[in-house]
Design a protein around this motif. Sequence first.
Motif, PDB file in Angstrom:
ATOM      1  N   TYR A   1       0.865  -1.169   0.000  1.00 47.48           N
ATOM      2  CA  TYR A   1       0.000   0.000   0.000  1.00 47.48           C
ATOM      3  C   TYR A   1       0.904   1.221   0.000  1.00 47.48           C
ATOM      4  O   TYR A   1       2.076   1.140   0.363  1.00 47.48           O
ATOM      5  CB  TYR A   1      -0.954   0.011   1.213  1.00 47.48           C
ATOM      6  CG  TYR A   1      -0.253   0.004   2.548  1.00 47.48           C
ATOM      7  CD1 TYR A   1       0.113   1.195   3.159  1.00 47.48           C
ATOM      8  CD2 TYR A   1       0.060  -1.185   3.188  1.00 47.48           C
ATOM      9  CE1 TYR A   1       0.772   1.190   4.385  1.00 47.48           C
ATOM     10  CE2 TYR A   1       0.714  -1.193   4.404  1.00 47.48           C
ATOM     11  CZ  TYR A   1       1.063  -0.005   4.995  1.00 47.48           C
ATOM     12  OH  TYR A   1       1.715  -0.002   6.204  1.00 47.48           O
ATOM     13  N   GLU A   2       0.340   2.323  -0.420  1.00 49.54           N
ATOM     14  CA  GLU A   2       1.135   3.540  -0.518  1.00 49.54           C
ATOM     15  C   GLU A   2       1.050   4.318   0.788  1.00 49.54           C
ATOM     16  O   GLU A   2      -0.018   4.785   1.178  1.00 49.54           O
ATOM     17  CB  GLU A   2       0.626   4.403  -1.680  1.00 49.54           C
ATOM     18  CG  GLU A   2       1.511   5.584  -1.977  1.00 49.54           C
ATOM     19  CD  GLU A   2       0.995   6.397  -3.156  1.00 49.54           C
ATOM     20  OE1 GLU A   2       1.369   7.569  -3.235  1.00 49.54           O
ATOM     21  OE2 GLU A   2       0.213   5.866  -3.969  1.00 49.54           O
TER      22      GLU A   2
ATOM     23  N   LYS B   1      -4.566   9.784   3.090  1.00 49.65           N
ATOM     24  CA  LYS B   1      -4.439  10.350   1.736  1.00 49.65           C
ATOM     25  C   LYS B   1      -5.748  11.016   1.304  1.00 49.65           C
ATOM     26  O   LYS B   1      -5.731  12.099   0.712  1.00 49.65           O
ATOM     27  CB  LYS B   1      -4.011   9.271   0.754  1.00 49.65           C
ATOM     28  CG  LYS B   1      -2.553   8.884   0.946  1.00 49.65           C
ATOM     29  CD  LYS B   1      -2.079   7.966  -0.148  1.00 49.65           C
ATOM     30  CE  LYS B   1      -0.588   7.852  -0.132  1.00 49.65           C
ATOM     31  NZ  LYS B   1       0.142   9.074  -0.426  1.00 49.65           N
TER      32      LYS B   1
END
Length: 181
Positions: free
Chosen positions: A104-105, A175
Amino acid sequence: MEERILAERCKAGDNDARRELYTRFGGRLLGICLRYVGDRATAEDLLHDCFIKVFAAIDRFSWRGEGSLRAWMERIAVNVSLEALRQKRRLHYPTTVDRLPERYEEPTSDEMERLPYDDLKRLITELPDGYRTVFNLYCIEELSHREIAERLGISEKTSSSQLFRAKALLARRIKEYVKDK
């Protein structure tokens, strides 16, 4: 008043010392309870349970230096919170492995700087109970997956996957938050 003297006076049944103990550490313990259960009303109830346990067990507290009283009380708060979650069967750890992304970012440092601390705490609090519990035990309490597994009665692999899921979900929500601001 220093912690050692405060503990000794509480052991002796001094109600003024008990009041000071509550005033000095109540907010911190409330924060711990809130971090685990996710809602303020339940956390406030658990805070009272914590202090009942603290006062009932203060005779067994042994001084190990400055900060040891606070650390001892924090362990009680974590244990009271975990027990409450277990009793309400709010801890759910899926045993099936849903399709987990391999990666995952993570949020960038710039994104993290744009996220106010109180909003980060709220995002953590909003994680599903199982995710939030493992996240707190691993990231905040610094327990190993083995210790978490023993405390929660789950496998180390389940602890690890819950942490991964918590971090992935939290990263996505951070995010989204930053993008919307």
